[in-house]
Motif scaffolding. Sequence first.
Motif, PDB file in Angstrom:
ATOM      1  N   GLN A   1       0.850  -1.180   0.000  1.00 50.93           N
ATOM      2  CA  GLN A   1       0.000   0.000   0.000  1.00 50.93           C
ATOM      3  C   GLN A   1       0.891   1.237   0.000  1.00 50.93           C
ATOM      4  O   GLN A   1       1.863   1.317   0.750  1.00 50.93           O
ATOM      5  CB  GLN A   1      -0.891   0.009   1.237  1.00 50.93           C
ATOM      6  CG  GLN A   1      -1.919   1.119   1.227  1.00 50.93           C
ATOM      7  CD  GLN A   1      -2.883   1.011   2.384  1.00 50.93           C
ATOM      8  OE1 GLN A   1      -2.779   0.099   3.208  1.00 50.93           O
ATOM      9  NE2 GLN A   1      -3.822   1.908   2.451  1.00 50.93           N
ATOM     10  N   VAL A   2       0.576   2.204  -0.824  1.00 51.43           N
ATOM     11  CA  VAL A   2       1.412   3.393  -0.931  1.00 51.43           C
ATOM     12  C   VAL A   2       1.193   4.285   0.287  1.00 51.43           C
ATOM     13  O   VAL A   2       0.059   4.460   0.758  1.00 51.43           O
ATOM     14  CB  VAL A   2       1.102   4.130  -2.240  1.00 51.43           C
ATOM     15  CG1 VAL A   2      -0.323   4.626  -2.288  1.00 51.43           C
ATOM     16  CG2 VAL A   2       2.083   5.242  -2.470  1.00 51.43           C
ATOM     17  N   HIS A   3       2.284   4.808   0.827  1.00 49.07           N
ATOM     18  CA  HIS A   3       2.198   5.685   1.987  1.00 49.07           C
ATOM     19  C   HIS A   3       3.423   6.587   2.022  1.00 49.07           C
ATOM     20  O   HIS A   3       4.339   6.442   1.210  1.00 49.07           O
ATOM     21  CB  HIS A   3       2.100   4.875   3.284  1.00 49.07           C
ATOM     22  CG  HIS A   3       3.286   3.996   3.543  1.00 49.07           C
ATOM     23  ND1 HIS A   3       3.472   2.793   2.901  1.00 49.07           N
ATOM     24  CD2 HIS A   3       4.362   4.155   4.363  1.00 49.07           C
ATOM     25  CE1 HIS A   3       4.592   2.236   3.330  1.00 49.07           C
ATOM     26  NE2 HIS A   3       5.157   3.043   4.204  1.00 49.07           N
ATOM     27  N   LEU A   4       3.426   7.527   2.968  1.00 52.33           N
ATOM     28  CA  LEU A   4       4.527   8.472   3.122  1.00 52.33           C
ATOM     29  C   LEU A   4       5.343   8.132   4.359  1.00 52.33           C
ATOM     30  O   LEU A   4       4.783   7.790   5.402  1.00 52.33           O
ATOM     31  CB  LEU A   4       4.002   9.901   3.234  1.00 52.33           C
ATOM     32  CG  LEU A   4       3.193  10.413   2.048  1.00 52.33           C
ATOM     33  CD1 LEU A   4       2.725  11.845   2.299  1.00 52.33           C
ATOM     34  CD2 LEU A   4       3.991  10.338   0.768  1.00 52.33           C
ATOM     35  N   VAL A   5       6.657   8.258   4.224  1.00 46.37           N
ATOM     36  CA  VAL A   5       7.573   8.032   5.332  1.00 46.37           C
ATOM     37  C   VAL A   5       8.274   9.348   5.635  1.00 46.37           C
ATOM     38  O   VAL A   5       9.008   9.871   4.789  1.00 46.37           O
ATOM     39  CB  VAL A   5       8.596   6.938   4.991  1.00 46.37           C
ATOM     40  CG1 VAL A   5       9.558   6.738   6.157  1.00 46.37           C
ATOM     41  CG2 VAL A   5       7.893   5.634   4.640  1.00 46.37           C
ATOM     42  N   GLU A   6       8.030   9.878   6.822  1.00 48.53           N
ATOM     43  CA  GLU A   6       8.621  11.160   7.237  1.00 48.53           C
ATOM     44  C   GLU A   6       9.779  10.922   8.196  1.00 48.53           C
ATOM     45  O   GLU A   6       9.786   9.946   8.956  1.00 48.53           O
ATOM     46  CB  GLU A   6       7.575  12.027   7.945  1.00 48.53           C
ATOM     47  CG  GLU A   6       6.354  12.375   7.107  1.00 48.53           C
ATOM     48  CD  GLU A   6       5.282  13.046   7.945  1.00 48.53           C
ATOM     49  OE1 GLU A   6       4.411  13.719   7.393  1.00 48.53           O
ATOM     50  OE2 GLU A   6       5.328  12.874   9.195  1.00 48.53           O
ATOM     51  N   SER A   7      10.730  11.835   8.186  1.00 53.48           N
ATOM     52  CA  SER A   7      11.815  11.803   9.158  1.00 53.48           C
ATOM     53  C   SER A   7      12.297  13.226   9.393  1.00 53.48           C
ATOM     54  O   SER A   7      12.080  14.118   8.564  1.00 53.48           O
ATOM     55  CB  SER A   7      12.965  10.908   8.685  1.00 53.48           C
ATOM     56  OG  SER A   7      13.523  11.407   7.487  1.00 53.48           O
ATOM     57  N   GLY A   8      12.987  13.404  10.502  1.00 50.22           N
ATOM     58  CA  GLY A   8      13.503  14.717  10.852  1.00 50.22           C
ATOM     59  C   GLY A   8      12.653  15.362  11.924  1.00 50.22           C
ATOM     60  O   GLY A   8      11.787  14.736  12.520  1.00 50.22           O
ATOM     61  N   GLY A   9      12.860  16.635  12.123  1.00 40.34           N
ATOM     62  CA  GLY A   9      12.166  17.363  13.166  1.00 40.34           C
ATOM     63  C   GLY A   9      12.951  17.342  14.459  1.00 40.34           C
ATOM     64  O   GLY A   9      14.060  16.818  14.534  1.00 40.34           O
ATOM     65  N   GLY A  10      12.367  17.939  15.501  1.00 40.35           N
ATOM     66  CA  GLY A  10      13.020  17.961  16.794  1.00 40.35           C
ATOM     67  C   GLY A  10      12.977  19.332  17.428  1.00 40.35           C
ATOM     68  O   GLY A  10      12.148  20.180  17.068  1.00 40.35           O
ATOM     69  N   LEU A  11      13.892  19.543  18.382  1.00 37.96           N
ATOM     70  CA  LEU A  11      13.957  20.784  19.149  1.00 37.96           C
ATOM     71  C   LEU A  11      15.225  21.531  18.784  1.00 37.96           C
ATOM     72  O   LEU A  11      16.314  20.934  18.728  1.00 37.96           O
ATOM     73  CB  LEU A  11      13.955  20.461  20.640  1.00 37.96           C
ATOM     74  CG  LEU A  11      14.210  21.630  21.604  1.00 37.96           C
ATOM     75  CD1 LEU A  11      13.097  22.650  21.510  1.00 37.96           C
ATOM     76  CD2 LEU A  11      14.352  21.085  23.032  1.00 37.96           C
TER      77      LEU A  11
END
Length: 123
Positions: A1-11
């Motif tokens: 199934q097609v989906h999005l993979v996010e990474s990164g972010g933080g403080l």
Amino acid sequence: QVHLVESGGGLVQAGGSLRLSCAVSGRFSSVRTMAWYRQAPGKQRELVASIVESGTTNYRPSVKGRFTLARDGTLNTVDLQMNNLEPDDTAVYYCNAEVTVINGPLKTDLPLWGQGTQVTVSS
């Protein structure tokens, strides 16, 4: 199934930098647009930056000159480089993509959303 993979972010402290990445995963035919939105507490979700197949980018005025949205060659992965961050940039950031899925004779255009990643900028 097609989906999005996010990474990164933080403080990060004000004036600092962060990078967000988003990749389309699964079986799909093409990606027409990719974008990052953000939503701060008590506010509506707003478009931060977008990129289309041709490579044309669009930024909200408050992030122009500070944020850069770049893609890999096939627009399957995008990176949002955020420099000179300000406390007002604090929000949950969501990746969005418009993809085309072909299954036999069926062609379907799907809007996809990532789960969101927190960006917090301290003053």
